[in-house]
Design a protein around this motif. Sequence first.
Motif, PDB file in Angstrom:
ATOM      1  N   PHE A  44      16.201 -28.110   9.192  1.00 52.87           N
ATOM      2  CA  PHE A  44      16.175 -28.340  10.639  1.00 52.87           C
ATOM      3  C   PHE A  44      17.586 -28.362  11.210  1.00 52.87           C
ATOM      4  O   PHE A  44      18.164 -29.419  11.439  1.00 52.87           O
ATOM      5  CB  PHE A  44      15.436 -29.644  10.971  1.00 52.87           C
ATOM      6  CG  PHE A  44      13.968 -29.545  10.719  1.00 52.87           C
ATOM      7  CD1 PHE A  44      13.209 -28.598  11.400  1.00 52.87           C
ATOM      8  CD2 PHE A  44      13.345 -30.348   9.788  1.00 52.87           C
ATOM      9  CE1 PHE A  44      11.843 -28.465  11.161  1.00 52.87           C
ATOM     10  CE2 PHE A  44      11.986 -30.224   9.539  1.00 52.87           C
ATOM     11  CZ  PHE A  44      11.243 -29.284  10.226  1.00 52.87           C
ATOM     12  N   ASP A  45      18.114 -27.159  11.441  1.00 55.20           N
ATOM     13  CA  ASP A  45      19.403 -27.057  12.142  1.00 55.20           C
ATOM     14  C   ASP A  45      19.082 -27.250  13.621  1.00 55.20           C
ATOM     15  O   ASP A  45      19.102 -26.308  14.410  1.00 55.20           O
ATOM     16  CB  ASP A  45      20.051 -25.695  11.857  1.00 55.20           C
ATOM     17  CG  ASP A  45      21.473 -25.636  12.362  1.00 55.20           C
ATOM     18  OD1 ASP A  45      21.894 -26.589  13.042  1.00 55.20           O
ATOM     19  OD2 ASP A  45      22.168 -24.641  12.092  1.00 55.20           O
ATOM     20  N   ALA A  46      18.734 -28.470  13.961  1.00 52.72           N
ATOM     21  CA  ALA A  46      18.200 -28.767  15.290  1.00 52.72           C
ATOM     22  C   ALA A  46      18.685 -30.128  15.752  1.00 52.72           C
ATOM     23  O   ALA A  46      18.837 -31.043  14.944  1.00 52.72           O
ATOM     24  CB  ALA A  46      16.674 -28.757  15.234  1.00 52.72           C
ATOM     25  N   VAL A  54      16.004 -20.650   5.554  1.00 55.53           N
ATOM     26  CA  VAL A  54      15.777 -20.609   7.007  1.00 55.53           C
ATOM     27  C   VAL A  54      16.382 -21.838   7.673  1.00 55.53           C
ATOM     28  O   VAL A  54      16.218 -22.957   7.179  1.00 55.53           O
ATOM     29  CB  VAL A  54      14.253 -20.535   7.300  1.00 55.53           C
ATOM     30  CG1 VAL A  54      13.944 -20.861   8.755  1.00 55.53           C
ATOM     31  CG2 VAL A  54      13.704 -19.147   6.956  1.00 55.53           C
ATOM     32  N   ASP A  55      17.087 -21.615   8.782  1.00 57.19           N
ATOM     33  CA  ASP A  55      17.459 -22.721   9.661  1.00 57.19           C
ATOM     34  C   ASP A  55      16.415 -22.754  10.757  1.00 57.19           C
ATOM     35  O   ASP A  55      16.397 -21.907  11.662  1.00 57.19           O
ATOM     36  CB  ASP A  55      18.874 -22.529  10.230  1.00 57.19           C
ATOM     37  CG  ASP A  55      19.933 -23.137   9.321  1.00 57.19           C
ATOM     38  OD1 ASP A  55      19.578 -23.582   8.208  1.00 57.19           O
ATOM     39  OD2 ASP A  55      21.115 -23.178   9.718  1.00 57.19           O
ATOM     40  N   ALA A  56      15.501 -23.715  10.636  1.00 58.53           N
ATOM     41  CA  ALA A  56      14.338 -23.769  11.523  1.00 58.53           C
ATOM     42  C   ALA A  56      14.694 -24.533  12.794  1.00 58.53           C
ATOM     43  O   ALA A  56      14.955 -25.729  12.757  1.00 58.53           O
ATOM     44  CB  ALA A  56      13.189 -24.450  10.795  1.00 58.53           C
ATOM     45  N   ILE A  62      18.513 -17.418   7.576  1.00 54.39           N
ATOM     46  CA  ILE A  62      18.179 -16.910   8.911  1.00 54.39           C
ATOM     47  C   ILE A  62      17.776 -18.043   9.842  1.00 54.39           C
ATOM     48  O   ILE A  62      16.934 -18.868   9.489  1.00 54.39           O
ATOM     49  CB  ILE A  62      17.068 -15.852   8.795  1.00 54.39           C
ATOM     50  CG1 ILE A  62      17.609 -14.706   7.930  1.00 54.39           C
ATOM     51  CG2 ILE A  62      16.646 -15.341  10.161  1.00 54.39           C
ATOM     52  CD1 ILE A  62      16.634 -13.622   7.685  1.00 54.39           C
ATOM     53  N   GLU A  63      18.404 -18.067  11.009  1.00 53.72           N
ATOM     54  CA  GLU A  63      18.143 -19.137  11.986  1.00 53.72           C
ATOM     55  C   GLU A  63      17.423 -18.576  13.207  1.00 53.72           C
ATOM     56  O   GLU A  63      17.840 -17.565  13.771  1.00 53.72           O
ATOM     57  CB  GLU A  63      19.470 -19.793  12.379  1.00 53.72           C
ATOM     58  CG  GLU A  63      19.298 -20.859  13.438  1.00 53.72           C
ATOM     59  CD  GLU A  63      20.529 -21.746  13.591  1.00 53.72           C
ATOM     60  OE1 GLU A  63      21.224 -22.002  12.584  1.00 53.72           O
ATOM     61  OE2 GLU A  63      20.776 -22.186  14.718  1.00 53.72           O
ATOM     62  N   THR A  64      16.396 -19.282  13.619  1.00 51.90           N
ATOM     63  CA  THR A  64      15.565 -18.816  14.737  1.00 51.90           C
ATOM     64  C   THR A  64      16.382 -18.586  16.013  1.00 51.90           C
ATOM     65  O   THR A  64      16.288 -17.537  16.646  1.00 51.90           O
ATOM     66  CB  THR A  64      14.440 -19.831  15.032  1.00 51.90           C
ATOM     67  OG1 THR A  64      13.990 -20.382  13.810  1.00 51.90           O
ATOM     68  CG2 THR A  64      13.300 -19.176  15.784  1.00 51.90           C
ATOM     69  N   ASN A  65      17.184 -19.577  16.378  1.00 51.65           N
ATOM     70  CA  ASN A  65      17.936 -19.456  17.626  1.00 51.65           C
ATOM     71  C   ASN A  65      18.967 -18.325  17.558  1.00 51.65           C
ATOM     72  O   ASN A  65      19.259 -17.665  18.557  1.00 51.65           O
ATOM     73  CB  ASN A  65      18.623 -20.788  17.953  1.00 51.65           C
ATOM     74  CG  ASN A  65      18.911 -20.979  19.428  1.00 51.65           C
ATOM     75  OD1 ASN A  65      19.144 -22.101  19.886  1.00 51.65           O
ATOM     76  ND2 ASN A  65      18.910 -19.916  20.216  1.00 51.65           N
ATOM     77  N   HIS A  66      19.490 -18.062  16.365  1.00 50.19           N
ATOM     78  CA  HIS A  66      20.439 -16.956  16.212  1.00 50.19           C
ATOM     79  C   HIS A  66      19.717 -15.621  16.353  1.00 50.19           C
ATOM     80  O   HIS A  66      20.269 -14.670  16.914  1.00 50.19           O
ATOM     81  CB  HIS A  66      21.138 -17.019  14.854  1.00 50.19           C
ATOM     82  CG  HIS A  66      21.967 -18.254  14.666  1.00 50.19           C
ATOM     83  ND1 HIS A  66      22.675 -18.494  13.508  1.00 50.19           N
ATOM     84  CD2 HIS A  66      22.217 -19.312  15.472  1.00 50.19           C
ATOM     85  CE1 HIS A  66      23.309 -19.653  13.612  1.00 50.19           C
ATOM     86  NE2 HIS A  66      23.039 -20.165  14.796  1.00 50.19           N
ATOM     87  N   ALA A  67      18.489 -15.564  15.838  1.00 48.25           N
ATOM     88  CA  ALA A  67      17.695 -14.331  15.961  1.00 48.25           C
ATOM     89  C   ALA A  67      17.480 -14.008  17.434  1.00 48.25           C
ATOM     90  O   ALA A  67      17.715 -12.874  17.875  1.00 48.25           O
ATOM     91  CB  ALA A  67      16.357 -14.499  15.249  1.00 48.25           C
ATOM     92  N   ILE A  88      24.590 -15.832   3.580  1.00 47.52           N
ATOM     93  CA  ILE A  88      25.304 -15.613   4.845  1.00 47.52           C
ATOM     94  C   ILE A  88      24.308 -15.926   5.951  1.00 47.52           C
ATOM     95  O   ILE A  88      23.140 -15.540   5.867  1.00 47.52           O
ATOM     96  CB  ILE A  88      25.761 -14.145   5.005  1.00 47.52           C
ATOM     97  CG1 ILE A  88      26.594 -13.700   3.823  1.00 47.52           C
ATOM     98  CG2 ILE A  88      26.471 -13.950   6.342  1.00 47.52           C
ATOM     99  CD1 ILE A  88      28.068 -13.693   4.001  1.00 47.52           C
ATOM    100  N   GLU A  89      24.786 -16.634   6.964  1.00 51.13           N
ATOM    101  CA  GLU A  89      23.916 -16.972   8.097  1.00 51.13           C
ATOM    102  C   GLU A  89      24.324 -16.134   9.307  1.00 51.13           C
ATOM    103  O   GLU A  89      25.369 -16.375   9.909  1.00 51.13           O
ATOM    104  CB  GLU A  89      24.049 -18.468   8.404  1.00 51.13           C
ATOM    105  CG  GLU A  89      23.122 -18.931   9.511  1.00 51.13           C
ATOM    106  CD  GLU A  89      23.213 -20.430   9.745  1.00 51.13           C
ATOM    107  OE1 GLU A  89      23.340 -21.207   8.770  1.00 51.13           O
ATOM    108  OE2 GLU A  89      23.159 -20.836  10.912  1.00 51.13           O
ATOM    109  N   PRO A  90      23.525 -15.135   9.671  1.00 52.28           N
ATOM    110  CA  PRO A  90      23.913 -14.281  10.801  1.00 52.28           C
ATOM    111  C   PRO A  90      23.829 -15.008  12.143  1.00 52.28           C
ATOM    112  O   PRO A  90      22.998 -15.891  12.325  1.00 52.28           O
ATOM    113  CB  PRO A  90      22.872 -13.140  10.774  1.00 52.28           C
ATOM    114  CG  PRO A  90      22.106 -13.281   9.508  1.00 52.28           C
ATOM    115  CD  PRO A  90      22.237 -14.712   9.079  1.00 52.28           C
TER     116      PRO A  90
HETATM  117 CO    CO Z   1      22.412 -22.799  11.311  1.00 51.74          CO
END
Ligand code: CO
Length: 439
Positions: A338-340, A295-297, A267-272, A231-233
């Motif tokens: 890289f979700d970037a 990780v979605d970096a 876990i994605e940085t921008n979501h955090a 799950i990606e929060p």
């Molecule tokens: Co993402």
Amino acid sequence: MKFFEKIEPVKYEGSKSTNPFAFKYYNPEEVILGKSMKDHLKFSMAYWHTLTGSGVDPFGSETMERSWDDSVSDDIEKAKLRVKVAFEFMEKLGIEYFCFHDRDIAPEQDTLEETNKVLDEIVDVIEVEMKRTGIKLLWGTANLFGNKRFVNGASTSPNADVFAFAAAQTKKAMEITKRLGGAGYVFWGGREGYETLLNTDMKLELDNFARFLQLAVNYAKEIGFKGQFYIEPKPKEPTKHQYDFDSATVISFLRQYNLDQYFKLNIETNHATLATHTMNHELRLAAINGMLGSVDANQGDLLLGWDTDQFPTDIYGSVLAMYEIIRAGGFTTGGLNFDAKVRRSSFTEEDLLIAHIAGMDTYAAGLRIAARLWEDKILENNLEKRYRSYETGIGKKIVSNEVGFKDLEEYVFTKKEMEPNEPGRQELLEAILNQYILG
Ligand code: CO
Ligand code: XUL
């Protein structure tokens, strides 16, 4: 057709290199803490941003210059060509994994049956390219948010037909992920959330969300899909309140519905940061619950309240994220995806390569620094000292659950004087961290 012919495969040239098409910190085969850098980092390309990102924003149209997109007009042929470009691109960079949504790789048709047929045709091409290059699928997922049928959510839609459609679409996405040997499958709750409680049955929506995940677990068993579910929060965007708010919310949701054994977190940085947490907070919380998966970096802009999905260039953040990943024992099924997306004004094909190089170097530098911090036990020794009162005496009794309030009262009455508190030494640790970063 070769699109990156003029560009040599990207090589490591060291930190003094001025070549924009070289790695400054990422040396894939170099061994750090007993493992090659590429096996620590497990870089992955996100198909949606890299192949289908167009530069559209709410105020303007496409900006990206993509010669391959211009070279064919038929949508299905274009989708096939993009697969070739994607693998050529990953080969140039030495990226060994990729991730996709069903709708990134193949255009949606009038009916689900027709869409699935086209999807299979594209998956055929992907399969050939995977065999040719050895590049692997880190995870697959379904886009349950783009089409207007998902206007009120997918599994949390008030419309049962939409729930059914989402299930049918996910079934197919799981099948193609399995076919491509995907190491994982991600559930990011696209529009699983709400805008106003005035029109929302929160209880039913949450129950249905859990029901949907349970159906996916059941179907994975049925078809023998062994990949890891994640799950990606994300706290907000597109809905005002996304149900998968952050790591803590997702973990307790999964536990409430007895689903925790089947899922880890992506876990994605921008979501955090949108959830007003640091990335390392989110990673630590997942890790201590045995749920750190992938990780979605990327990175956000702390001055903006939305998901800017920028390529990660923040060294401080990458050091702390890699520290958590090392501390948790490294990735197993997961990796750094890289979700970037390149900025709207970084519209050339070269920018696409340079952005990935920048992201890979940032995480490679983060790994190098975090590994030294870990080896020298700077933070771990400090932790040990800071919490040593739980090693002996009353502290030991507390953590081994041997005492109750009455015992503790008696302890305080007899002891009279408390042990003094020690300073937290935050600034000292931050200064040491700077020394590690700057060398
Ligand atoms: Co993402
Ligand atoms: C959206 C997001 C998604 C997921 C996959 O913010 O991060 O791209 O990573 O659906």
